[in-house]
Scaffold this motif. Sequence first.
Motif, PDB file in Angstrom:
ATOM      1  N   THR A   1       3.729 -30.124   6.350  1.00  0.00           N
ATOM      2  CA  THR A   1       3.907 -31.662   5.992  1.00  0.00           C
ATOM      3  C   THR A   1       4.484 -31.468   4.414  1.00  0.00           C
ATOM      4  O   THR A   1       4.011 -30.808   3.616  1.00  0.00           O
ATOM      5  N   CYS A   2       5.557 -32.375   4.049  1.00  0.00           N
ATOM      6  CA  CYS A   2       6.014 -32.675   2.719  1.00  0.00           C
ATOM      7  C   CYS A   2       5.000 -33.016   1.801  1.00  0.00           C
ATOM      8  O   CYS A   2       4.299 -33.827   2.170  1.00  0.00           O
ATOM      9  N   ASN A   3       5.465 -32.876   0.572  1.00  0.00           N
ATOM     10  CA  ASN A   3       4.386 -33.401  -0.505  1.00  0.00           C
ATOM     11  C   ASN A   3       4.602 -34.876  -0.432  1.00  0.00           C
ATOM     12  O   ASN A   3       3.720 -35.484  -0.712  1.00  0.00           O
ATOM     13  N   CYS A   4       5.727 -35.543  -0.008  1.00  0.00           N
ATOM     14  CA  CYS A   4       5.637 -36.825   0.197  1.00  0.00           C
ATOM     15  C   CYS A   4       5.075 -37.694   1.533  1.00  0.00           C
ATOM     16  O   CYS A   4       5.056 -38.908   1.529  1.00  0.00           O
ATOM     17  N   GLY A   5       4.532 -36.699   2.286  1.00  0.00           N
ATOM     18  CA  GLY A   5       3.746 -36.911   3.547  1.00  0.00           C
ATOM     19  C   GLY A   5       4.549 -36.993   4.663  1.00  0.00           C
ATOM     20  O   GLY A   5       3.913 -37.148   6.058  1.00  0.00           O
ATOM     21  N   SER A   6       5.709 -36.656   4.543  1.00  0.00           N
ATOM     22  CA  SER A   6       6.507 -36.829   5.844  1.00  0.00           C
ATOM     23  C   SER A   6       6.296 -35.480   6.560  1.00  0.00           C
ATOM     24  O   SER A   6       6.352 -34.323   6.163  1.00  0.00           O
ATOM     25  N   GLU A   7       6.362 -35.433   8.091  1.00  0.00           N
ATOM     26  CA  GLU A   7       6.543 -34.382   8.787  1.00  0.00           C
ATOM     27  C   GLU A   7       7.764 -34.095   9.568  1.00  0.00           C
ATOM     28  O   GLU A   7       8.054 -33.398  10.449  1.00  0.00           O
ATOM     29  N   ASP A   8       8.787 -34.771   9.081  1.00  0.00           N
ATOM     30  CA  ASP A   8       9.935 -34.807   9.791  1.00  0.00           C
ATOM     31  C   ASP A   8      11.024 -34.077   8.900  1.00  0.00           C
ATOM     32  O   ASP A   8      11.238 -34.416   7.676  1.00  0.00           O
ATOM     33  N   PHE A   9      11.743 -33.084   9.588  1.00  0.00           N
ATOM     34  CA  PHE A   9      12.679 -32.356   8.560  1.00  0.00           C
ATOM     35  C   PHE A   9      14.084 -32.182   9.442  1.00  0.00           C
ATOM     36  O   PHE A   9      13.901 -32.042  10.599  1.00  0.00           O
ATOM     37  N   PHE A  10      14.973 -31.874   8.686  1.00  0.00           N
ATOM     38  CA  PHE A  10      16.225 -31.410   9.316  1.00  0.00           C
ATOM     39  C   PHE A  10      16.403 -29.932   9.012  1.00  0.00           C
ATOM     40  O   PHE A  10      16.198 -29.546   7.944  1.00  0.00           O
ATOM     41  N   ILE A  11      16.807 -29.127   9.972  1.00  0.00           N
ATOM     42  CA  ILE A  11      17.385 -27.829   9.871  1.00  0.00           C
ATOM     43  C   ILE A  11      18.746 -27.597  10.111  1.00  0.00           C
ATOM     44  O   ILE A  11      19.298 -28.301  11.082  1.00  0.00           O
ATOM     45  N   MET A  12      19.212 -27.282   9.002  1.00  0.00           N
ATOM     46  CA  MET A  12      20.858 -27.213   8.965  1.00  0.00           C
ATOM     47  C   MET A  12      21.356 -26.117   8.164  1.00  0.00           C
ATOM     48  O   MET A  12      20.550 -25.522   7.174  1.00  0.00           O
ATOM     49  N   ARG A  13      22.367 -26.145   8.118  1.00  0.00           N
ATOM     50  CA  ARG A  13      23.504 -25.196   7.228  1.00  0.00           C
ATOM     51  C   ARG A  13      24.709 -25.652   6.892  1.00  0.00           C
ATOM     52  O   ARG A  13      25.571 -26.095   7.720  1.00  0.00           O
ATOM     53  N   LYS A  14      24.726 -26.084   5.580  1.00  0.00           N
ATOM     54  CA  LYS A  14      25.850 -26.701   5.135  1.00  0.00           C
ATOM     55  C   LYS A  14      26.999 -25.955   5.028  1.00  0.00           C
ATOM     56  O   LYS A  14      26.933 -24.735   5.023  1.00  0.00           O
ATOM     57  N   SER A  15      28.332 -26.639   5.385  1.00  0.00           N
ATOM     58  CA  SER A  15      29.360 -25.710   5.676  1.00  0.00           C
ATOM     59  C   SER A  15      29.692 -24.992   4.266  1.00  0.00           C
ATOM     60  O   SER A  15      29.767 -25.359   3.107  1.00  0.00           O
ATOM     61  N   GLY A  16      30.141 -23.895   4.313  1.00  0.00           N
ATOM     62  CA  GLY A  16      30.207 -22.811   3.461  1.00  0.00           C
ATOM     63  C   GLY A  16      28.989 -22.058   3.020  1.00  0.00           C
ATOM     64  O   GLY A  16      29.049 -20.983   2.309  1.00  0.00           O
TER      65      GLY A  16
ATOM     66  N   VAL B   1      25.659 -19.641   3.625  1.00  0.00           N
ATOM     67  CA  VAL B   1      25.449 -18.557   4.588  1.00  0.00           C
ATOM     68  C   VAL B   1      24.072 -18.794   5.140  1.00  0.00           C
ATOM     69  O   VAL B   1      23.820 -18.467   6.493  1.00  0.00           O
ATOM     70  N   SER B   2      23.107 -19.186   4.504  1.00  0.00           N
ATOM     71  CA  SER B   2      21.980 -19.374   5.134  1.00  0.00           C
ATOM     72  C   SER B   2      21.602 -21.071   5.044  1.00  0.00           C
ATOM     73  O   SER B   2      22.179 -21.867   4.533  1.00  0.00           O
ATOM     74  N   GLY B   3      20.876 -21.163   6.252  1.00  0.00           N
ATOM     75  CA  GLY B   3      20.238 -22.478   6.466  1.00  0.00           C
ATOM     76  C   GLY B   3      19.053 -23.000   5.526  1.00  0.00           C
ATOM     77  O   GLY B   3      18.657 -22.011   4.659  1.00  0.00           O
ATOM     78  N   GLU B   4      18.983 -24.524   5.688  1.00  0.00           N
ATOM     79  CA  GLU B   4      17.916 -24.705   4.883  1.00  0.00           C
ATOM     80  C   GLU B   4      17.176 -25.941   5.747  1.00  0.00           C
ATOM     81  O   GLU B   4      17.695 -26.387   6.566  1.00  0.00           O
ATOM     82  N   VAL B   5      15.713 -26.050   5.529  1.00  0.00           N
ATOM     83  CA  VAL B   5      15.084 -27.241   6.011  1.00  0.00           C
ATOM     84  C   VAL B   5      14.941 -28.127   4.966  1.00  0.00           C
ATOM     85  O   VAL B   5      14.258 -27.828   3.851  1.00  0.00           O
ATOM     86  N   ARG B   6      15.232 -29.295   5.253  1.00  0.00           N
ATOM     87  CA  ARG B   6      14.994 -30.306   4.149  1.00  0.00           C
ATOM     88  C   ARG B   6      14.179 -31.671   4.867  1.00  0.00           C
ATOM     89  O   ARG B   6      14.396 -31.908   5.914  1.00  0.00           O
TER      90      ARG B   6
END
Length: 100
Positions: free
Chosen positions: A65-80, A82-87
């Motif tokens: 759970t995010c500090n803001c209380g949300s449990e929804d996340f995007f798993i993505m890798r921005k173009s360019g 190397v590694s992905g991130e979860v936001r």
Amino acid sequence: MTGNVVEFGRKEPHASGEAICRNCKHEWAAVAPVGVTQLECPECSTEQGAFKYPFGPAVGDDSYTCNCGSEDFFIMRKSGNVSGEVRCRQCGVEALGWFE
Ligand SMILES: [Zn+2]
Ligand SMILES: [Zn+2]
């Protein structure tokens, strides 16, 4: 057996669970074939309904759970990158620490 066999009543896999309408925020228990992500809201009749967490954690499971209380996340890798991130979908903060 040969010939044309027609299967009647073949069961499609269904997902069920709590659903919420993005339009009017109505919540209800919905059942829909797996893969269907837009549910018709019984309250306002728009197709703005969505499962809250059909494949989410059950009671007793841990979930991030995010500090803001949300449990929804995007798993993505921005173009360019190397590694992905979860936001966090709600506040945009990167979710760190869960996988370590
Ligand atoms: Zn609605
Ligand atoms: Zn957040």
